[in-house]
Design an enzyme around this catalytic site. Structure first.
Site, short mmCIF file in Angstrom:
data_model
loop_
_atom_site.label_atom_id
_atom_site.label_comp_id
_atom_site.label_asym_id
_atom_site.label_seq_id
_atom_site.Cartn_x
_atom_site.Cartn_y
_atom_site.Cartn_z
N LYS A 116 0.81 -1.22 0.00
CA LYS A 116 0.00 0.00 0.00
C LYS A 116 0.85 1.28 0.00
O LYS A 116 0.42 2.30 -0.54
CB LYS A 116 -0.97 0.00 1.18
CG LYS A 116 -1.83 -1.26 1.30
CD LYS A 116 -2.65 -1.57 0.06
CE LYS A 116 -3.17 -3.00 0.07
NZ LYS A 116 -3.72 -3.46 -1.21
N GLU A 200 -2.46 7.88 7.78
CA GLU A 200 -3.37 8.67 6.94
C GLU A 200 -4.29 9.49 7.83
O GLU A 200 -4.67 9.04 8.91
CB GLU A 200 -4.27 7.74 6.11
CG GLU A 200 -3.66 7.21 4.85
CD GLU A 200 -4.64 6.34 4.05
OE1 GLU A 200 -4.20 5.79 3.04
OE2 GLU A 200 -5.82 6.21 4.44
N HIS A 235 -16.02 -4.88 7.15
CA HIS A 235 -15.27 -4.86 5.88
C HIS A 235 -15.71 -5.94 4.91
O HIS A 235 -15.02 -6.25 3.95
CB HIS A 235 -13.76 -4.92 6.13
CG HIS A 235 -13.31 -3.84 7.07
ND1 HIS A 235 -13.47 -2.50 6.78
CD2 HIS A 235 -12.76 -3.89 8.30
CE1 HIS A 235 -13.03 -1.78 7.80
NE2 HIS A 235 -12.59 -2.59 8.74
N ARG A 292 -8.03 -7.97 -9.46
CA ARG A 292 -8.76 -9.20 -9.77
C ARG A 292 -10.18 -8.85 -10.21
O ARG A 292 -10.59 -7.70 -10.12
CB ARG A 292 -8.86 -10.05 -8.50
CG ARG A 292 -9.62 -9.31 -7.39
CD ARG A 292 -10.05 -10.16 -6.24
NE ARG A 292 -10.96 -9.45 -5.36
CZ ARG A 292 -10.62 -8.61 -4.40
NH1 ARG A 292 -9.34 -8.36 -4.16
NH2 ARG A 292 -11.55 -8.01 -3.66
C1 MV4 Z 1 -10.02 4.60 5.88
C2 MV4 Z 1 -11.16 5.11 6.53
C3 MV4 Z 1 -11.12 6.41 6.95
N1 MV4 Z 1 -10.02 7.17 6.76
N2 MV4 Z 1 -8.95 5.39 5.72
C4 MV4 Z 1 -11.53 0.09 5.42
C5 MV4 Z 1 -11.16 -0.92 4.38
C6 MV4 Z 1 -9.89 -0.45 3.79
N3 MV4 Z 1 -9.92 -0.65 2.37
C7 MV4 Z 1 -9.79 0.99 4.15
N4 MV4 Z 1 -10.83 1.27 5.09
C8 MV4 Z 1 -11.01 2.52 5.58
N5 MV4 Z 1 -9.95 3.36 5.42
C9 MV4 Z 1 -8.96 6.63 6.16
N6 MV4 Z 1 -7.88 7.38 5.99
C10 MV4 Z 1 -12.25 4.28 6.68
C11 MV4 Z 1 -12.17 2.97 6.22
C12 MV4 Z 1 -13.35 2.19 6.44
C13 MV4 Z 1 -14.12 1.73 5.37
C14 MV4 Z 1 -13.76 2.00 4.06
C15 MV4 Z 1 -14.51 1.53 3.01
C16 MV4 Z 1 -15.67 0.81 3.28
C17 MV4 Z 1 -16.05 0.54 4.57
C18 MV4 Z 1 -15.27 0.99 5.63
C19 MV4 Z 1 -15.67 0.70 6.93
C20 MV4 Z 1 -14.91 1.16 7.97
C21 MV4 Z 1 -13.74 1.89 7.73
#
Ligand code: MV4
Length: 502
Positions: A116, A200, A235, A292
């Site tokens: 990442k 982040e 998630h 994918r």
């Molecule tokens: C985040 C975020 C808030 N701020 N990054 C969760 C899965 C992963 N792909 C990244 N995720 C998140 N990253 C920052 N800087 C909140 C989430 C997150 C989230 C993101 C997408 C879909 C559902 C989620 C549920 C909780 C937290």
């Protein structure tokens, strides 16, 4: 040209992939573990090879066993589906070395996007917006403190080898920063064998919106618009739809261009997804790329009118993309519900077991991608997803109405499923209005887990009470009735009750 495709996967996606192969007149090869001897993907394929014991590690994740099956069968290509080896750079590379075409991107794209921190750096260089934060791996606590002061709180510490929500920590204040930093690093070391972490800024109440892309071997890249995937639980996506209710035409164009730039930055080949988080002000940030085919790809297929697996195979054959960006349009609206063998009223506990009865929904605008049949036992070893239901409508309300109809028609006994839970999502005002973000399930707990007015349950109880009363009267007045075949289902009884005068 590819003539025979080995599908290195199981369940609904293995069948989904083989269906497109059949339409392209390609031979199909299934692989299976001990637990999957009687699985539907094995029956569907032209030939099938046993690759090991039930645990994934010894079968569907066993590169040597799968390459061995490919050689024995004479397959000239491997489709990895999703999960398992689909984002494994070593597997992609091994296929290349063995002269078997991996239907997907090369090791470079998988490795770059899989790390990442490297992905963030690569995106910044390509003009794709990323969440404000670090672009180097953080190892010492003093630089973590310095960065935290610059970014401010709340912030997130994420594992560079993580993704999909694994190895993340939310940090609300300086007091907990060092503790969280240490925990995140040791957790990442344990889970991924790599303690690189980055920081982040925390994006509050985000939407998860992703763009589907297709890239051929000649540098042509198009996007197939967005999917809204904000309805998630731990998630795990639960409902996906396209178009996103949040999207505007301008934002769609802009984010689509960024998605194409992201794919070009890693010399991408095949189908891929660029994930963004978007806040209520419509600021959007690259999160990660999935290298994918995804579980939710059918909503895009329906609305854009393209078979993504067919395109993957044509791309693998070296053909140029048969359409230009300007030729692609979104037609109507599609929703996908993932149906699991689990108990929503018991913390979504997986509920594997034997399927006793199944009635699938059909009819206008319904697609059913599944793999279970009567008598089939859902194994405990793999993801408990039973099927995906996809509905299409000219408008969003029509596709919601159709999903409610399809969920109503869908009957499974033998295992507990999430069907009722999905029906409640379809009835939740926030969903109907298209006003929801990643906190949807949390924010609607009351409606989703305890039906508003006891509803169906009350009706059932009333019907049972009425039936007992009826039997009681009947036993006294007309004892001979007990020798005949009385209606034994409630609906039947409800109808009879009105014509019997007791
Ligand atoms: C985040 C975020 C808030 N701020 N990054 C969760 C899965 C992963 N792909 C990244 N995720 C998140 N990253 C920052 N800087 C909140 C989430 C997150 C989230 C993101 C997408 C879909 C559902 C989620 C549920 C909780 C937290």
């Amino acid at each position: 040209m590819i003539k025979k495709v080995l599908v290195a996967n199981r369940g609904e996606i293995a069948i989904r992939v083989m269906r497109s192969c059949r339409e392209l007149d390609l031979a199909t090869v299934a692989v299976f573990s001990d637990a999957d001897r009687t699985a539907m993907h094995v029956r569907y394929a032209d030939e099938a090879y046993h690759i090991g014991p039930s645990p994934s590690r010894e079968s569907y994740l066993n590169i040597d066993a799968i390459i061995g099956a490919a050689k024995k069968s004479g397959a000239d290509a491997i489709h990895p589906g999703y999960g398992f080896l689909s984002e494994n750079a070593e597997f992609s590379e091994r296929c290349r070395q063995e002269g078997i075409k991996f239907i997907g991107p090369g090791a470079y794209a998988i490795t770059t996007m899989g790390d990442k921190i490297t992905a963030r750096k690569t995106m910044i260089q390509s003009g794709v917006p990323v969440v404000p934060g670090t672009t180097e791996k953080l190892t010492d606590e003093n630089s973590a403190i310095k960065i935290a002061m610059e970014i401010g709180f709340p912030l997130m510490i994420k594992a560079s080898s993580g993704g999909g929500g694994k190895g993340m920590r939310l940090v609300k204040s300086m007091e907990s920063l060092i503790t969280m930093f240490r925990m995140a690093r040791s957790e990442a070391m344990n889970a991924f064998g790599d303690d690189s972490v980055y920081i982040e800024k925390y994006i509050d109440s985000p939407h998860h919106i992703e763009f589907q892309i297709l890239a051929d071997q000649h540098g042509n890249v198009v996007h197939l618009f967005e999917r809204e995937c904000s309805i998630q639980r731990r998630h795990q996506k639960v409902v996906e739809e396209t178009p996103s209710p949040l999207m505007t035409p301008e934002l769609r164009m802009e984010m689509g261009e960024k998605a194409v730039a992201a794919a070009k930055a890693v010399n991408y080949e095949g189908a891929g997804t660029i994930e963004f988080i978007v806040n209520d002000q419509l600021d959007y940030y690259f999160l990660e790329m999935n290298t994918r085919l995804q579980v939710e790809h059918p909503v895009t297929e329906r609305v854009v009118g393209i078979d993504l697996v067919k395109e993957q195979i044509n791309i693998a054959n070296g053909l140029p993309l048969p359409f230009k960006q300007e030729e692609l349009r979104q037609h109507g609206h599609a929703i996908q519900c993932r149906i699991y063998a689990e108990d929503p009223d018991n913390n979504f506990m997986p509920n594997p077991g034997v399927i006793k009865h199944i009635t699938e929904p059909f009819g206008l605008g319904v697609r059913y991608d599944g793999y279970v049949y009567v008598g089939y036992e859902i194994p405990i070893y793999y993801d408990p997803m039973i099927c995906k239901l996809i509905t299409w409508g000219k408008t969003r309300p029509e596709s919601i109405a159709r999903m409610r109809r399809a969920l109503y028609e869908y009957k499974i006994t033998g295992v507990k499923t999430s069907i009722k839970f999905l029906e409640r999502i379809m009835e939740t005002p926030g969903f109907i209005e298209g006003k929801y973000n990643t906190h949807f399930i949390e924010e609607n707990r009351a409606q989703l887990f305890t039906p508003k007015h006891c509803g169906t349950q009350c009706e059932d109880i009333a019907m049972i009470a009425a039936f007992i009363d009826y039997l009681d009267k009947l036993a006294r007045i007309q004892p001979q009735a007990f020798t005949s075949n009385l209606g034994n289902n409630w609906k039947d009884f409800g109808r009879k009750r009105n014509v019997l005068r007791l």
